[in-house]
Design a protein around this motif. Structure first.
Motif, PDB file in Angstrom:
ATOM      1  N   GLY A  11      -3.128 -68.754  51.546  1.00  0.00           N
ATOM      2  CA  GLY A  11      -3.895 -68.195  52.653  1.00  0.00           C
ATOM      3  C   GLY A  11      -4.555 -66.865  52.382  1.00  0.00           C
ATOM      4  O   GLY A  11      -5.519 -66.507  53.044  1.00  0.00           O
ATOM      5  N   SER A  12      -4.040 -66.080  51.437  1.00  0.00           N
ATOM      6  CA  SER A  12      -4.658 -64.793  51.118  1.00  0.00           C
ATOM      7  C   SER A  12      -4.237 -64.352  49.718  1.00  0.00           C
ATOM      8  O   SER A  12      -3.210 -64.797  49.197  1.00  0.00           O
ATOM      9  CB  SER A  12      -4.256 -63.714  52.126  1.00  0.00           C
ATOM     10  N   LYS A  13      -5.017 -63.466  49.152  1.00  0.00           N
ATOM     11  CA  LYS A  13      -4.683 -62.922  47.837  1.00  0.00           C
ATOM     12  C   LYS A  13      -3.391 -62.112  47.899  1.00  0.00           C
ATOM     13  O   LYS A  13      -2.581 -62.141  46.976  1.00  0.00           O
ATOM     14  CB  LYS A  13      -5.828 -62.064  47.306  1.00  0.00           C
ATOM     15  N   ALA A  14      -3.182 -61.417  49.001  1.00  0.00           N
ATOM     16  CA  ALA A  14      -1.960 -60.629  49.158  1.00  0.00           C
ATOM     17  C   ALA A  14      -0.729 -61.523  49.150  1.00  0.00           C
ATOM     18  O   ALA A  14       0.300 -61.177  48.545  1.00  0.00           O
ATOM     19  CB  ALA A  14      -2.021 -59.816  50.450  1.00  0.00           C
ATOM     20  N   GLU A  15      -0.807 -62.691  49.780  1.00  0.00           N
ATOM     21  CA  GLU A  15       0.331 -63.615  49.804  1.00  0.00           C
ATOM     22  C   GLU A  15       0.576 -64.231  48.437  1.00  0.00           C
ATOM     23  O   GLU A  15       1.718 -64.468  48.056  1.00  0.00           O
ATOM     24  CB  GLU A  15       0.123 -64.707  50.860  1.00  0.00           C
ATOM     25  N   ILE A  16      -0.486 -64.497  47.699  1.00  0.00           N
ATOM     26  CA  ILE A  16      -0.331 -65.013  46.331  1.00  0.00           C
ATOM     27  C   ILE A  16       0.453 -63.986  45.515  1.00  0.00           C
ATOM     28  O   ILE A  16       1.436 -64.319  44.852  1.00  0.00           O
ATOM     29  CB  ILE A  16      -1.700 -65.270  45.677  1.00  0.00           C
ATOM     30  N   ALA A  17       0.002 -62.742  45.570  1.00  0.00           N
ATOM     31  CA  ALA A  17       0.642 -61.669  44.804  1.00  0.00           C
ATOM     32  C   ALA A  17       2.102 -61.496  45.214  1.00  0.00           C
ATOM     33  O   ALA A  17       2.988 -61.365  44.371  1.00  0.00           O
ATOM     34  CB  ALA A  17      -0.126 -60.365  44.993  1.00  0.00           C
ATOM     35  N   ARG A  18       2.352 -61.523  46.500  1.00  0.00           N
ATOM     36  CA  ARG A  18       3.713 -61.352  47.011  1.00  0.00           C
ATOM     37  C   ARG A  18       4.631 -62.480  46.522  1.00  0.00           C
ATOM     38  O   ARG A  18       5.790 -62.246  46.175  1.00  0.00           O
ATOM     39  CB  ARG A  18       3.685 -61.314  48.544  1.00  0.00           C
ATOM     40  N   ALA A  19       4.104 -63.693  46.451  1.00  0.00           N
ATOM     41  CA  ALA A  19       4.914 -64.852  46.064  1.00  0.00           C
ATOM     42  C   ALA A  19       5.455 -64.740  44.648  1.00  0.00           C
ATOM     43  O   ALA A  19       6.542 -65.247  44.359  1.00  0.00           O
ATOM     44  CB  ALA A  19       4.095 -66.133  46.209  1.00  0.00           C
ATOM     45  N   ILE A  20       4.712 -64.067  43.763  1.00  0.00           N
ATOM     46  CA  ILE A  20       5.186 -63.970  42.380  1.00  0.00           C
ATOM     47  C   ILE A  20       5.465 -62.534  41.949  1.00  0.00           C
ATOM     48  O   ILE A  20       5.752 -62.281  40.782  1.00  0.00           O
ATOM     49  CB  ILE A  20       4.223 -64.657  41.400  1.00  0.00           C
ATOM     50  N   GLY A  21       5.394 -61.605  42.892  1.00  0.00           N
ATOM     51  CA  GLY A  21       5.815 -60.237  42.616  1.00  0.00           C
ATOM     52  C   GLY A  21       4.872 -59.421  41.749  1.00  0.00           C
ATOM     53  O   GLY A  21       5.337 -58.657  40.905  1.00  0.00           O
ATOM     54  N   ILE A  22       3.572 -59.581  41.965  1.00  0.00           N
ATOM     55  CA  ILE A  22       2.599 -58.769  41.232  1.00  0.00           C
ATOM     56  C   ILE A  22       1.676 -58.067  42.212  1.00  0.00           C
ATOM     57  O   ILE A  22       1.702 -58.345  43.403  1.00  0.00           O
ATOM     58  CB  ILE A  22       1.792 -59.604  40.212  1.00  0.00           C
ATOM     59  N   GLU A  23       0.864 -57.165  41.705  1.00  0.00           N
ATOM     60  CA  GLU A  23      -0.054 -56.400  42.549  1.00  0.00           C
ATOM     61  C   GLU A  23      -1.321 -57.221  42.846  1.00  0.00           C
ATOM     62  O   GLU A  23      -1.830 -57.924  41.963  1.00  0.00           O
ATOM     63  CB  GLU A  23      -0.441 -55.093  41.855  1.00  0.00           C
ATOM     64  N   PRO A  24      -1.844 -57.128  44.069  1.00  0.00           N
ATOM     65  CA  PRO A  24      -3.043 -57.882  44.456  1.00  0.00           C
ATOM     66  C   PRO A  24      -4.262 -57.714  43.538  1.00  0.00           C
ATOM     67  O   PRO A  24      -4.997 -58.683  43.355  1.00  0.00           O
ATOM     68  CB  PRO A  24      -3.335 -57.389  45.880  1.00  0.00           C
TER      69      PRO A  24
END
Length: 70
Positions: A11-24
């Motif tokens: 749904g968002s780039k922020a959620e992608i980053a959060r899912a794998i523990g990296i910065e947006p």
């Protein structure tokens, strides 16, 4: 998998980053490049319990085993 596959799933780039523990900003680079780095694809496959699959199968060849000479 493509960056757009990730965006559709998370749904968002922020959620992608959060899912794998990296910065947006890293995610933004994937969209610029048009591809998800292979190692990240495997992390995402694990994070999504296989809902998103890595484009290439992992190299699961057994490692060379050293044989002891007696």
């Amino acid at each position: 998998m493509t960056p757009n596959d990730l965006l559709e799933y998370f749904g968002s780039k922020a959620e992608i980053a959060r899912a794998i523990g990296i910065e947006p900003p890293s995610i933004t680079d994937w969209f610029k490049d048009g591809e998800v780095p292979e190692v990240r694809q495997y992390q995402i496959e694990l994070a999504t319990d296989g809902a998103l699959r890595a484009s290439k199968p992992a190299d699961r060849r057994p490692t060379l085993q050293r044989t002891a000479k007696y």
